[in-house]
Design a protein around this motif. Structure first.
Motif, PDB file in Angstrom:
ATOM      1  N   HIS A   4       6.321 -33.382  35.405  1.00 12.74           N
ATOM      2  CA  HIS A   4       5.894 -32.038  35.025  1.00 12.74           C
ATOM      3  C   HIS A   4       4.794 -31.484  35.925  1.00 12.74           C
ATOM      4  CE1 HIS A   4       3.030 -34.791  33.155  1.00 12.74           C
ATOM      5  NE2 HIS A   4       2.182 -33.780  33.061  1.00 12.74           N
ATOM      6  N   TYR A  61       4.877 -31.483  39.315  1.00 12.52           N
ATOM      7  CA  TYR A  61       5.338 -30.983  40.608  1.00 12.52           C
ATOM      8  C   TYR A  61       6.744 -30.414  40.487  1.00 12.52           C
ATOM      9  CZ  TYR A  61       7.506 -35.650  40.773  1.00 12.52           C
ATOM     10  OH  TYR A  61       8.219 -36.791  40.493  1.00 12.52           O
ATOM     11  N   ASP A  62       7.107 -29.571  41.465  1.00 11.88           N
ATOM     12  CA  ASP A  62       8.418 -28.920  41.496  1.00 11.88           C
ATOM     13  C   ASP A  62       9.336 -29.503  42.561  1.00 11.88           C
ATOM     14  OD1 ASP A  62       7.587 -26.869  39.560  1.00 11.88           O
ATOM     15  OD2 ASP A  62       6.356 -26.083  41.190  1.00 11.88           O
ATOM     16  N   ARG A  66       4.952 -22.791  44.558  1.00  9.34           N
ATOM     17  CA  ARG A  66       5.612 -24.017  44.121  1.00  9.34           C
ATOM     18  C   ARG A  66       4.672 -25.203  44.360  1.00  9.34           C
ATOM     19  NH1 ARG A  66      11.733 -25.006  44.933  1.00  9.34           N
ATOM     20  NH2 ARG A  66      11.463 -25.574  42.753  1.00  9.34           N
TER      21      ARG A  66
END
Length: 526
Positions: A155, A157-158, A220
């Protein structure tokens, strides 16, 4: 890129199903390459530097076939492969890769397949390299990433992909053979010419090779997996105008901790999360390194040890800001080991056995070099540790110079490194298992509540205390990851229960053939 995509597609199915077999072939070859613009002969995996990443999921099985196709007579022509930081299981100790401990080196024209069942609980950032003397100086090194499809920190990082692997490496224009001879003759570790990031760098007077680029999209969050693949250099990693959050050390999830600079010793790995929350543009990734200076090697320029963080939409050019060595003064928020703790609470058990490792150096001309407790480690180059144990069990005999410490099973061993004044921070690396770093060099007190857990930690002027468990039988080397130091004696072997090792480790016919093939070689091919 072809190799990258092949490995990725082969082992990353859409659903991240674990328990797959990841098979790959590494042809170790000599090839002329110029990562910093200076062309030299190299020893590399499948003809490229850095080597293509090996990608797996936790719980997978790795089957890696190494074919030795080295031919350059000016360089070492035998080799070996170590999966650095991977928990090779006790019955597979023969696949551990350490030359002259777990196996004889692979002779030219011969092959060896390492078949490793990954620990179902181990995931994170690792790497692979030659484990023969200082051979990976010549290029045989690359990343090994073990993904966790149920990563508890997902949760945060993308993006976590091949673009976010950051490989730091020191680079020499001379071969490892010539450099090691220089070290032996002058008691001076050769100073690297260049610091590379993802296989790219520059040196003073050399061509303006384009810096490596890490591409991001604004807003991001990126998991950067930073691997110090150097043979000596320590790096201070930072990104202009960006903070980051550390979430992993050497394959162990950590409680998130934020800063803007992290020191990384040889062999260490970190995952950091960077939020691309700055204006669209180009930003310097800074990785100045220690380990000699321009006075010792005029090719070296620390301001060239860098890469570029490039936002989507930014022009294809270098940043316009100065090339600094990173934040300083009140702007510096460096994170050190003493501040980091594991995400899953895992305190070290009380010590059953204590070892004191006093580190010192005597000039190589006196025939001693680096020493632990007055022993300069030098292996038996005809009969590896594991071979002796398989043949003789508890009756196996070792020379003093093999520095083999026999330990009972299922005990907690504490290793105390008293402070040393040799101006070196030695990154001691344990094969096969992790260490509780009860007192890191950056700490002042023993922490037995929630110390950082990793496989490589520094020992220096402030002293260090680590603990590990002897739950896996076999021969596991514990050594300084400044490979020049290891080559000059800075290592020891932890041999856990030789009788049980003899009864449980069954290498097979291919392993049995390694030593006869190696010992039959003329000296100049070994």
């Amino acid at each position: 890129m072809k190799n990258f995509l092949y490995l990725l597609s082969a082992v990353l199915p859409a659903a991240f199903v674990s328990g797959n077999t990841v098979s790959t072939t590494i042809n170790v070859v000599n090839r002329n390459l110029a990562p910093d613009g200076f062309t030299r002969s190299t020893v590399v995996a499948n003809g490229q530097f850095p080597a293509a990443p090996i990608i797996a999921n936790k719980g997978d099985r790795l089957v890696i076939t190494v074919n030795n196709r080295l031919t350059d007579p000016t360089m070492r022509r035998v080799t070996s492969l170590n999966l650095d930081g991977v928990f090779v299981q006790a019955p597979e100790n023969f696949d551990e890769g350490q030359a002259f401990v777990a196996q004889c080196p692979i002779a030219p024209g011969h092959s060896f397949t390492q078949d490793v069942q990954l620990d179902p609980n181990q995931a994170g950032t690792f790497w692979y390299h030659s484990q023969l003397s200082v051979q990976y100086v010549d290029g045989f090194r690359g990343p090994l990433i073990i993904y966790d499809p149920e990563d508890p920190q997902k949760h945060l990082y993308d993006v976590d992909d091949l673009n976010t692997i950051i490989q730091l490496a020191d680079w020499w224009h001379n071969s490892s053979v010539d450099s090691l001879a220089f070290f032996a003759a002058h008691d001076m570790i050769p100073v690297a010419d260049t610091g590379l990031i993802n296989g790219v760098g520059r040196f003073n007077g050399g061509p303006a090779i384009p810096f490596a680029v890490v591409n991001v999209v604004q807003h991001r969050r990126y998991r950067l997996r930073i691997i110090n693949e150097s043979a000596r250099a320590a790096y201070n990693f930072s990104i202009d105008s960006h903070n980051f959050t550390i979430i992993e050390t050497d394959g162990v999830n950590t409680n998130p901790i934020s800063g803007n600079q992290i020191p990384i010793l040889a062999g260490q790995r970190y995952s950091v999360v960077v939020n691309a929350n700055q204006p669209v543009g180009n930003y310097w990734i800074n990785a100045p390194f220690s380990g000699g200076n321009a006075a010792s090697n005029p090719n070296q320029n620390l301001t060239f040890s860098r890469a570029i963080l490039r936002y989507s939409g930014a022009p294809n050019r270098d940043p316009t800001t100065p090339r600094t060595e990173g934040p300083t003064g009140s702007a510096l928020h460096q994170v050190v080991e003493a501040q980091i703790s594991p995400l899953v609470h895992n305190p070290p058990p009380p010590a059953d056995i204590q070892l004191v490792f006093s580190v010192a150096f005597t000039p190589l001309q006196n025939g001693t070099g680096w020493r632990i407790n007055n022993i300069s480690y030098q292996p038996d180059r005809q009969n590896p540790t594991l071979l002796k144990v398989i043949q003789n069990g508890a009756e196996a005999q070792f020379n003093v110079s093999e520095h083999t410490i026999v330990l009972p099973q299922h005990k907690t061993v504490e290793v105390v490194f008293p402070s040393n004044d040799d101006d070196e921070l030695h990154p001691f690396h344990m094969h096969g298992m992790n260490l509780w770093v009860v007192k890191p060099d950056s700490g002042t007190v023993n922490n037995t509540v929630n110390p950082i857990i990793r496989d490589t930690t520094g020992s220096g002027a402030a002293g260090t205390v680590v603990r590990f468990r002897t739950d896996k039988v076999g021969a596991w080397i514990y050594h300084c990851h400044i490979m020049w130091h290891m080559a000059a004696g800075l290592g020891s072997v932890m041999l856990v229960d030789p009788a049980v090792t003899q009864a449980t480790v069954r290498p097979g016919v291919q392993w049995d053939g390694l030593c006869p093939a190696y010992n039959a070689l003329p000296a100049d091919e070994q």
